[in-house]
Write a protein that holds these residues in place. Sequence first.
Motif, PDB file in Angstrom:
ATOM      1  N   GLY A 240      30.863 -72.375 -83.603  1.00 11.35           N
ATOM      2  CA  GLY A 240      30.104 -73.596 -83.397  1.00 11.35           C
ATOM      3  C   GLY A 240      30.866 -74.601 -82.567  1.00 11.35           C
ATOM      4  N   VAL A 241      30.332 -75.823 -82.504  1.00  9.89           N
ATOM      5  CA  VAL A 241      30.969 -76.915 -81.784  1.00  9.89           C
ATOM      6  C   VAL A 241      31.105 -78.101 -82.740  1.00  9.89           C
ATOM      7  CG1 VAL A 241      28.756 -77.735 -80.858  1.00  9.89           C
ATOM      8  CG2 VAL A 241      30.891 -78.347 -79.700  1.00  9.89           C
ATOM      9  N   VAL A 242      32.280 -78.727 -82.717  1.00  9.46           N
ATOM     10  CA  VAL A 242      32.534 -79.862 -83.610  1.00  9.46           C
ATOM     11  C   VAL A 242      31.663 -81.046 -83.181  1.00  9.46           C
ATOM     12  CG1 VAL A 242      34.271 -81.483 -84.465  1.00  9.46           C
ATOM     13  CG2 VAL A 242      34.902 -79.093 -84.034  1.00  9.46           C
ATOM     14  N   ILE A 243      30.929 -81.636 -84.135  1.00  7.63           N
ATOM     15  CA  ILE A 243      30.114 -82.814 -83.812  1.00  7.63           C
ATOM     16  C   ILE A 243      30.644 -84.070 -84.509  1.00  7.63           C
ATOM     17  CG2 ILE A 243      28.010 -81.520 -83.299  1.00  7.63           C
ATOM     18  CD1 ILE A 243      27.011 -82.145 -86.105  1.00  7.63           C
ATOM     19  N   GLU A 244      31.519 -83.873 -85.504  1.00  6.80           N
ATOM     20  CA  GLU A 244      32.099 -85.030 -86.182  1.00  6.80           C
ATOM     21  C   GLU A 244      33.394 -84.613 -86.872  1.00  6.80           C
ATOM     22  OE1 GLU A 244      31.017 -88.120 -89.829  1.00  6.80           O
ATOM     23  OE2 GLU A 244      29.363 -87.161 -88.729  1.00  6.80           O
ATOM     24  N   GLY A 245      34.434 -85.467 -86.701  1.00  5.98           N
ATOM     25  CA  GLY A 245      35.707 -85.200 -87.344  1.00  5.98           C
ATOM     26  C   GLY A 245      36.736 -84.645 -86.372  1.00  5.98           C
ATOM     27  N   THR A 246      37.998 -84.815 -86.734  1.00 12.65           N
ATOM     28  CA  THR A 246      39.116 -84.274 -85.944  1.00 12.65           C
ATOM     29  C   THR A 246      40.081 -83.599 -86.914  1.00 12.65           C
ATOM     30  OG1 THR A 246      38.926 -85.986 -84.256  1.00 12.65           O
ATOM     31  CG2 THR A 246      41.021 -84.820 -84.392  1.00 12.65           C
ATOM     32  N   SER A 247      40.484 -82.368 -86.586  1.00 14.40           N
ATOM     33  CA  SER A 247      41.356 -81.634 -87.497  1.00 14.40           C
ATOM     34  C   SER A 247      42.146 -80.582 -86.730  1.00 14.40           C
ATOM     35  CB  SER A 247      40.528 -80.958 -88.600  1.00 14.40           C
ATOM     36  OG  SER A 247      41.361 -80.278 -89.519  1.00 14.40           O
ATOM     37  N   LEU A 248      43.212 -80.099 -87.365  1.00 13.64           N
ATOM     38  CA  LEU A 248      43.972 -78.986 -86.807  1.00 13.64           C
ATOM     39  C   LEU A 248      43.370 -77.682 -87.316  1.00 13.64           C
ATOM     40  CD1 LEU A 248      47.629 -80.299 -87.221  1.00 13.64           C
ATOM     41  CD2 LEU A 248      46.349 -80.065 -85.086  1.00 13.64           C
ATOM     42  N   SER A 258      49.782 -68.615 -84.412  1.00  8.89           N
ATOM     43  CA  SER A 258      49.794 -69.240 -85.739  1.00  8.89           C
ATOM     44  C   SER A 258      49.889 -70.765 -85.680  1.00  8.89           C
ATOM     45  CB  SER A 258      50.963 -68.694 -86.564  1.00  8.89           C
ATOM     46  OG  SER A 258      52.189 -68.940 -85.904  1.00  8.89           O
ATOM     47  N   MET A 259      50.265 -71.324 -84.524  1.00 11.27           N
ATOM     48  CA  MET A 259      50.341 -72.786 -84.400  1.00 11.27           C
ATOM     49  C   MET A 259      48.937 -73.377 -84.323  1.00 11.27           C
ATOM     50  SD  MET A 259      53.436 -73.800 -84.580  1.00 11.27           S
ATOM     51  CE  MET A 259      53.328 -75.457 -83.914  1.00 11.27           C
ATOM     52  N   PRO A 260      48.589 -74.311 -85.228  1.00  7.23           N
ATOM     53  CA  PRO A 260      47.233 -74.882 -85.218  1.00  7.23           C
ATOM     54  C   PRO A 260      46.956 -75.658 -83.928  1.00  7.23           C
ATOM     55  CG  PRO A 260      48.374 -75.373 -87.285  1.00  7.23           C
ATOM     56  CD  PRO A 260      49.400 -74.835 -86.333  1.00  7.23           C
ATOM     57  N   GLU A 261      45.676 -75.743 -83.580  1.00  5.75           N
ATOM     58  CA  GLU A 261      45.244 -76.475 -82.389  1.00  5.75           C
ATOM     59  C   GLU A 261      44.297 -77.590 -82.821  1.00  5.75           C
ATOM     60  OE1 GLU A 261      42.524 -75.457 -78.493  1.00  5.75           O
ATOM     61  OE2 GLU A 261      44.064 -73.990 -79.079  1.00  5.75           O
ATOM     62  N   GLU A 262      44.491 -78.772 -82.247  1.00  8.16           N
ATOM     63  CA  GLU A 262      43.646 -79.906 -82.641  1.00  8.16           C
ATOM     64  C   GLU A 262      42.248 -79.755 -82.060  1.00  8.16           C
ATOM     65  OE1 GLU A 262      43.585 -84.421 -81.385  1.00  8.16           O
ATOM     66  OE2 GLU A 262      45.159 -84.116 -82.884  1.00  8.16           O
ATOM     67  N   LYS A 263      41.232 -79.961 -82.925  1.00 13.49           N
ATOM     68  CA  LYS A 263      39.840 -79.892 -82.498  1.00 13.49           C
ATOM     69  C   LYS A 263      39.149 -81.215 -82.817  1.00 13.49           C
ATOM     70  CE  LYS A 263      39.856 -75.470 -81.342  1.00 13.49           C
ATOM     71  NZ  LYS A 263      39.532 -74.960 -79.996  1.00 13.49           N
ATOM     72  N   SER A 264      38.377 -81.693 -81.858  1.00  9.18           N
ATOM     73  CA  SER A 264      37.655 -82.959 -82.023  1.00  9.18           C
ATOM     74  C   SER A 264      36.236 -82.761 -81.498  1.00  9.18           C
ATOM     75  CB  SER A 264      38.387 -84.076 -81.272  1.00  9.18           C
ATOM     76  OG  SER A 264      38.620 -83.710 -79.933  1.00  9.18           O
ATOM     77  N   PRO A 265      35.341 -83.767 -81.654  1.00  8.00           N
ATOM     78  CA  PRO A 265      33.951 -83.595 -81.211  1.00  8.00           C
ATOM     79  C   PRO A 265      33.841 -83.053 -79.789  1.00  8.00           C
ATOM     80  CG  PRO A 265      34.127 -85.599 -82.483  1.00  8.00           C
ATOM     81  CD  PRO A 265      35.527 -85.074 -82.338  1.00  8.00           C
ATOM     82  N   THR A 276      42.655 -76.920 -91.371  1.00  5.97           N
ATOM     83  CA  THR A 276      43.855 -77.191 -92.177  1.00  5.97           C
ATOM     84  C   THR A 276      43.899 -78.568 -92.834  1.00  5.97           C
ATOM     85  OG1 THR A 276      45.103 -77.954 -90.239  1.00  5.97           O
ATOM     86  CG2 THR A 276      45.227 -75.603 -90.774  1.00  5.97           C
ATOM     87  N   ASP A 277      43.385 -79.644 -92.165  1.00  9.53           N
ATOM     88  CA  ASP A 277      43.739 -80.943 -92.756  1.00  9.53           C
ATOM     89  C   ASP A 277      42.676 -82.042 -92.760  1.00  9.53           C
ATOM     90  OD1 ASP A 277      45.743 -82.292 -89.976  1.00  9.53           O
ATOM     91  OD2 ASP A 277      43.735 -81.454 -90.073  1.00  9.53           O
ATOM     92  N   ALA A 278      41.445 -81.800 -92.305  1.00  6.98           N
ATOM     93  CA  ALA A 278      40.453 -82.889 -92.343  1.00  6.98           C
ATOM     94  C   ALA A 278      39.047 -82.320 -92.371  1.00  6.98           C
ATOM     95  CB  ALA A 278      40.623 -83.813 -91.134  1.00  6.98           C
ATOM     96  N   LEU A 279      38.096 -83.133 -92.870  1.00  8.89           N
ATOM     97  CA  LEU A 279      36.693 -82.711 -92.951  1.00  8.89           C
ATOM     98  C   LEU A 279      36.084 -82.618 -91.550  1.00  8.89           C
ATOM     99  CD1 LEU A 279      34.257 -82.192 -94.911  1.00  8.89           C
ATOM    100  CD2 LEU A 279      33.729 -84.630 -94.645  1.00  8.89           C
TER     101      LEU A 279
END
Length: 709
Positions: A240-248, A258-265, A276-279
């Motif tokens: 899918g595509v992120v529509i709300e929130g930012t997380s690794l 294995s290194m997480p990547e930051e995803k945002s809207p 890993t760390d946010a809704l």
Amino acid sequence: MESIEQQTQTYRVEGFSCANCAKTFENNVKELPSVTGAKVNFGASKITVSGDVSIEALEKAGAFEGLKLSADGMKKAKTTTEVKETLPWYKQYETELFGLVFLVLGVVSSVMSGQSHPMTALLVLISSLVLGYQLFKIGLKNLTRLTFDMRTLMTVAVLGGVLIGEWLEVGIVVMLFRVSELLESYSMDKARQSIASLVNMAPTQAQIRRSSGDEIVEVSEIQIGDVMVVKPGEKLAMDGVVIEGTSLINQAAITGESMPEEKSPGDDVYAGTLNTDALLFVEVTKRIEDTTLQKIIHLVEEAQGEKAPAERFIDAFAKVYTPIIMLISVLVMVLPPLMFNQEFSTWFYQGLAILIVGCPCALVVSTPISIVSAIGNAAKRGVLIKGGIHLETLGRINAIAFDKTGTLTKGEPFVTDIVTMNGVSETDVFRIVYSLEKDTTHPLAKALTIKAENHIDTTTSLPLKAITALPGRGIKGESEGITYTVESPKRLIGDLSPTTGEQIQALEHKGKTVVVVTKDTEILAYMAIADEVHENARETLRQLHNLGVKKTVMLTGDNHRAALDIGNRLGIDDVQSELLPEDKLTVIEDLTTTYTNVAMVGDGVNDAPAMAKASVGIAMGAKGTDTALETADMALMADDLTLLPFAVKLSRKSLRIIKANVTFSLLIKLVALLLVIPGWLTLWIAIVSDIGATLLVSLNSMRLMKVKP
């Protein structure tokens, strides 16, 4: 109404004990009256059937092996084998223990009463029937059909042992053959584990936001456009595509990184990856069967079922080899007694031992376990190799050609300089650039578009028409009878002033790409664009040379000076610049003439002709890219060039292990056969040599699962 020929269904198969049994099952299914075609994938434990047939009918065709089938779903159900593994060890091997007890009692009876005593014979017979029921069932059926495989050989040998009263050795032989089957089954299960872990990577349910509130929904019922609620610590069930929130997001399931990547809207996310760390709120963009993870699983399972050249050779060799062993066995039984007046029972026994030592178990298993282990290990680490043939070819690669943009460089170019002419404003130049490039996907066009968006009101763009790509040069369009272009300066050299020409050359010497903006014949401005090289590209090229790659070549449409600057920084052997797509194809053809096996690394779309012509086409950064996954022979799922030396290393080690396995398998047969000359070969030595060879080639093949980047 769909015809029978068009009905195709794939089933998971549980219970294969060897590759020969899988082939027997395939042939049995093909003989079913309503089946028009069948293909077994032994590596993935699957069968694909064309025709109108029930699971019950298929299981009947596999009854000789006690096979169980289930419809191939997205989520693999727990098999009887997996359930069995949760039981205590003595429960897992009840049949084998029961047979062993009677064999031990037979040994005791033999010591006390002699091998020919009826009690010894009875105890060994019970043990052999318990342990070898399936063996004899298939072997006798094969004999009636004159089909010769390892079970046919074993059955004939056991029957012969019974005829001459070698009860104890018959019991030991059957027991050891059962151990051999268990070892082969264990080896293949271990080799398949990496794919099994992928199958079970994504959740079977997801929390979906509805107008009435959140609810847990089975993935098969989730639709495109639904919104997933993904909490910290949860895996994504769908692409899918992120529509709300930012997380690794940990994307190891897709890229092996294995290194997480930051995803945002606005960012894409994939099924099987870990938040890993946010809704996050994610809009679903693909159905479950179309997710990137499912495509990877499907392609890898297909790859494991595709026979490598070595495997096809061994299959063909085994068809000739087995009848020859039968013939040698008969000659050993008959010639010494007839021609040299030797004891018939002695040479009959030696002939039986030859049948057992001639079983091609180790030879047949030597290649498939290697292929499955290597492809599974690669997939787990973010390298998709789409078949044994590509694995073998990659192991023989002598030269590698790289597309520059997005492969050796990061593919995120940016505008560094702009010089306008004759008092033209930057705003007017950027309006032209934006109007031409806004719908183009080329990395240089994206860089120009981003720069333009920061300088103009995009609603004031020119109403251009007849926008046309100029292959290898740029792009042009028309508005009110005026032609505008953004293109390479090489066609305009005669129209540039000496000063402007020198300034453009100076920028190109710094490794930058220059484009010129024109209005009809008037030059309005020129811009310089730079792209950063991958920080690990130079080290990757060094490792490839250390692995024996003789030639590395960079292919680009950029001007020669800019390309040469990047090539020198990377330490690449050869730089081919100012190339059109068809020119890249010609370079690959020339390299193939000189180096025979050539790989081409590109983006899987723009470089498709060159990748198709190369011995192995390798797509770079293919996560979520359906075209790259489908067209390339191999795909690096992450933008990580260091995976390429790993893949070459794994492929070359696979070739060495396959050759070692085949050589060792044949050598141990030869040594055992030579024991016939002094009359030292016994039934138990024959079966131990066969089991030892099977065990050693299996363990040797499984080393490929341990190869790391």
